[in-house]
Design a protein around this motif. Structure first.
Motif, PDB file in Angstrom:
ATOM      1  N   SER A  99       0.913  -1.034  -0.119  1.00 25.86           N
ATOM      2  CA  SER A  99       0.027  -0.208  -0.054  1.00 25.86           C
ATOM      3  C   SER A  99       0.883   1.241   0.020  1.00 25.86           C
ATOM      4  CB  SER A  99      -0.847   0.053   1.449  1.00 25.86           C
ATOM      5  OG  SER A  99      -0.097   0.388   2.439  1.00 25.86           O
ATOM      6  N   SER A 101       0.937   3.483   2.103  1.00 23.32           N
ATOM      7  CA  SER A 101       1.613   3.760   3.512  1.00 23.32           C
ATOM      8  C   SER A 101       2.768   2.773   3.807  1.00 23.32           C
ATOM      9  CB  SER A 101       0.496   3.749   4.551  1.00 23.32           C
ATOM     10  OG  SER A 101      -0.129   2.509   4.759  1.00 23.32           O
ATOM     11  N   ASP A 102       2.690   1.628   3.195  1.00 21.62           N
ATOM     12  CA  ASP A 102       3.668   0.742   3.372  1.00 21.62           C
ATOM     13  C   ASP A 102       5.190   1.373   2.767  1.00 21.62           C
ATOM     14  OD1 ASP A 102       2.436  -1.505   4.391  1.00 21.62           O
ATOM     15  OD2 ASP A 102       1.967  -2.306   2.509  1.00 21.62           O
ATOM     16  N   VAL A 104       5.634   4.509   2.217  1.00 23.72           N
ATOM     17  CA  VAL A 104       6.098   5.633   3.023  1.00 23.72           C
ATOM     18  C   VAL A 104       6.936   5.070   4.187  1.00 23.72           C
ATOM     19  CG1 VAL A 104       5.464   7.734   4.471  1.00 23.72           C
ATOM     20  CG2 VAL A 104       4.244   7.012   2.511  1.00 23.72           C
ATOM     21  N   GLN A 105       6.514   4.100   4.561  1.00 24.33           N
ATOM     22  CA  GLN A 105       7.101   3.553   5.920  1.00 24.33           C
ATOM     23  C   GLN A 105       8.496   3.066   5.766  1.00 24.33           C
ATOM     24  OE1 GLN A 105       4.738   0.604   7.764  1.00 24.33           O
ATOM     25  NE2 GLN A 105       5.316   1.297   9.866  1.00 24.33           N
ATOM     26  N   ASN A 131       1.306   3.778  -5.068  1.00 26.09           N
ATOM     27  CA  ASN A 131       2.513   3.469  -4.205  1.00 26.09           C
ATOM     28  C   ASN A 131       3.788   3.952  -4.182  1.00 26.09           C
ATOM     29  OD1 ASN A 131       0.778   1.397  -3.024  1.00 26.09           O
ATOM     30  ND2 ASN A 131       1.375  -0.258  -4.431  1.00 26.09           N
ATOM     31  N   ALA A 134       3.697   7.958  -3.294  1.00 24.32           N
ATOM     32  CA  ALA A 134       3.446   8.376  -1.898  1.00 24.32           C
ATOM     33  C   ALA A 134       4.533   8.830  -1.201  1.00 24.32           C
ATOM     34  CB  ALA A 134       2.736   7.021  -1.076  1.00 24.32           C
ATOM     35  N   PRO A 135       5.717   8.263  -1.097  1.00 23.84           N
ATOM     36  CA  PRO A 135       6.811   8.615  -0.368  1.00 23.84           C
ATOM     37  C   PRO A 135       7.525   9.785  -1.023  1.00 23.84           C
ATOM     38  CG  PRO A 135       7.348   6.799  -1.176  1.00 23.84           C
ATOM     39  CD  PRO A 135       6.159   6.954  -1.676  1.00 23.84           C
TER      40      PRO A 135
END
Lengths: 267, 238
Positions: A99, A101-102, A104-105, A131, A134-135
């Motif tokens: 996802s 957020s994965d 980004v993490q 995906n 996002a980051p």
């Protein structure tokens, strides 16, 4: 200082995202930067092949996300550059395995220890692209001087603006200057006229690129390659150096400079 | 230049939104399911959220008896979208009581659109104009704008972008996408652009495309219907 996270995307497939990501990673490592390249194209992994690291894969991005290994275990060190790592995509899954957020993490975990993180986005505007986006701190859009590629780039730029990740910068890949001269190919001016974003580099068509990708030795490692030089210049610009772009402002100037460059190389 | 008819179907509306002098006038169907109406209202507002933001709303509930909790949720729905519910019109005492309980103005004396008094027009009436949306950016491929009024774009309309308006379309920039002015059949609608090279241009039921040759002089142009076809002429000549 944390790493700068740069996503390489395009909308259209086959314009050179993976080649660009691999070469920017190598070029940046040559500038003595600590670099990670991440293949976000889950299910269709390629970046490992282009970088010549396919046979070293044990764990991949999905293994990290699903907790089967530590992030470090999925990071493959490059053969020539000890500070260049690849995180490969999974080949057996699809885009929904991770996802935004994965991503980004994972990017945030890497941020402390590296200078640049390049993310190779899949083609398209769906989950895989989300995906990869996002980051991102910065987005590079790869396009070819073709109407269909430029149309997709325009679409992607709109989505990046909507996601407040802009302004993206453009890499114009596979420019064939003789075709531009004959009016058979879009010129850099034609492309920026539509897309209205800044160009960070123009990569000339170079027959050395395909064998380089096939053998896993990106063209940036070839000192005589024009495309390799163009990628190195892009890396230097990303690094904050002021490397003049082959002039786009005065339309005559660009063609003249390119042809001078070509004459110099061949002569 | 080719043309063809375009069919129009006016749908039976759950929600009607009109611009009035002091804000928006929203009439809700008195018979349909309340949930269907409020979700339709939310969708319609969200389609043009920036256009509606900040509006004072008069809502016409017609015969419907709206209990306080429903009116509260309607008020909240509007407030979440930066709009304020000011006046409630209703023929139902329940609805009026709900409105009073929420400290909303309830009036039956508000002039609704179309019911404006014409008898007392001053000699120099103030030009009220017609509503539209203003877009201050370039519309890139994949963007679509739908408007019941006019559309003004300060920026370019790139190939692959589309504007459909019941009114006129003004592009202060380069028009290279697809536009449809007078989309509900208004043949008086016009399209203006500083650089008019649309992929496709439609006015009411007529349709045309740009000539393939590259033009040298870029000049502001206007497209309109004359003698049952779309013509494009330079702005200076008007």
């Amino acid at each position: 200082m944390g790493a700068k996270i740069i996503t390489v995307t395009s909308g259209k497939g086959g314009v050179g995202k993976t080649t660009t990501t691999a070469n920017l990673g190598i070029a940046m490592a040559k500038l003595n930067k600590r670099v990670v390249v991440i293949d976000a194209d889950i299910g269709l992994r390629n970046l490992d092949v282009v970088m010549g690291l396919e046979n070293r894969i044990v764990y991949d991005l999905v293994d990290v996300v699903e907790g089967r290994c530590k992030l470090r275990q999925a990071m493959i060190k490059h053969k020539l550059f000890p500070d260049l790592y690849l995180i490969p995509a999974a080949q057996t899954r699809d885009k929904t395995a991770i996802s935004p957020s994965d991503m980004v993490q994972i990017a945030n975990q890497l941020r402390k220890e590296f200078d640049f993180i390049f993310i190779d986005s899949p083609a398209g505007i769906e989950r895989g692209f989300r995906n990869a986006l996002a980051p991102a701190d910065e987005v590079l859009i790869v396009t070819n001087p073709e109407v269909s590629a430029v149309r997709d780039a325009d679409r992607i730029i709109g989505l990046i603006e909507a996601a407040k990740k802009g302004p993206a910068r453009l890499i114009l890949n596979r420019m064939k200057i003789n075709m531009v001269k004959r009016g058979e190919m879009l010129s850099p001016e034609d492309v920026t006229d539509i897309l209205a974003i800044g160009i960070i580099g123009i990569v000339p068509e170079d027959e050395a690129v395909v064998p380089a990708s096939n053998t896993g030795v990106p063209v940036t490692l070839n000192e005589n390659s024009r495309a390799g030089l163009a990628f190195t210049n892009i890396a230097r610009r990303l690094n904050g150096e002021n490397v003049p772009l082959m002039s786009l402002e005065n339309s005559g100037g660009f063609l003249q400079r390119i042809s001078r460059l070509f004459a110099g190389k061949s002569g | 230049m080719l043309f063809c008819g375009v069919p129009y179907a006016m749908q039976d509306e759950l929600v009607a939104i009109k611009g009035i002098k002091d804000g928006l006038f929203i009439s809700l169907s008195p018979s349909e399911e309340w949930l269907a109406i409020t979700s339709e209202l939310a969708t319609r507002i969200d389609e043009k959220s920036s256009f509606y933001a900040g509006a004072n709303v008069t809502v016409d509930l017609g015969q419907r008896a709206v209990p306080k909790y429903q009116l509260t949720s309607l008020k909240a729905l509007l407030e979440r979208r930066d709009m304020s519910l000011n006046i409630v019109l209703s023929d139902s005492q329940t609805s009026i009581d709900s409105a009073n309980a929420l400290d909303l103005r309830t009036s039956t004396a508000i002039a609704t659109p179309g019911r404006e008094p014409n008898e007392t027009l001053p000699i120099d009436p103030e030009e009220e104009g017609t509503p539209g949306v203003m877009i201050r950016r370039t519309l890139r491929s994949g963007r679509t704008i739908h408007s019941k009024g006019h559309v003004v774009v300060y920026g370019d309309v790139n190939p692959g972008a589309e504007i459909i308006a019941n009114g006129d379309i003004f592009i202060w920039g380069r028009l290279r996408g697809t536009v449809h002015a007078g989309a509900n059949g208004d043949e008086n609608a016009i399209v203006c652009a500083l650089d008019m090279t649309p992929s496709q241009l439609r006015i009411a039921g007529y349709i045309t495309i740009s000539p393939p040759e590259k033009r040298r002089n870029i000049t502001p142009e206007i497209a309109l219907i004359r003698d049952q076809q779309i013509i494009v002429e330079a702005w200076q000549k008007r």
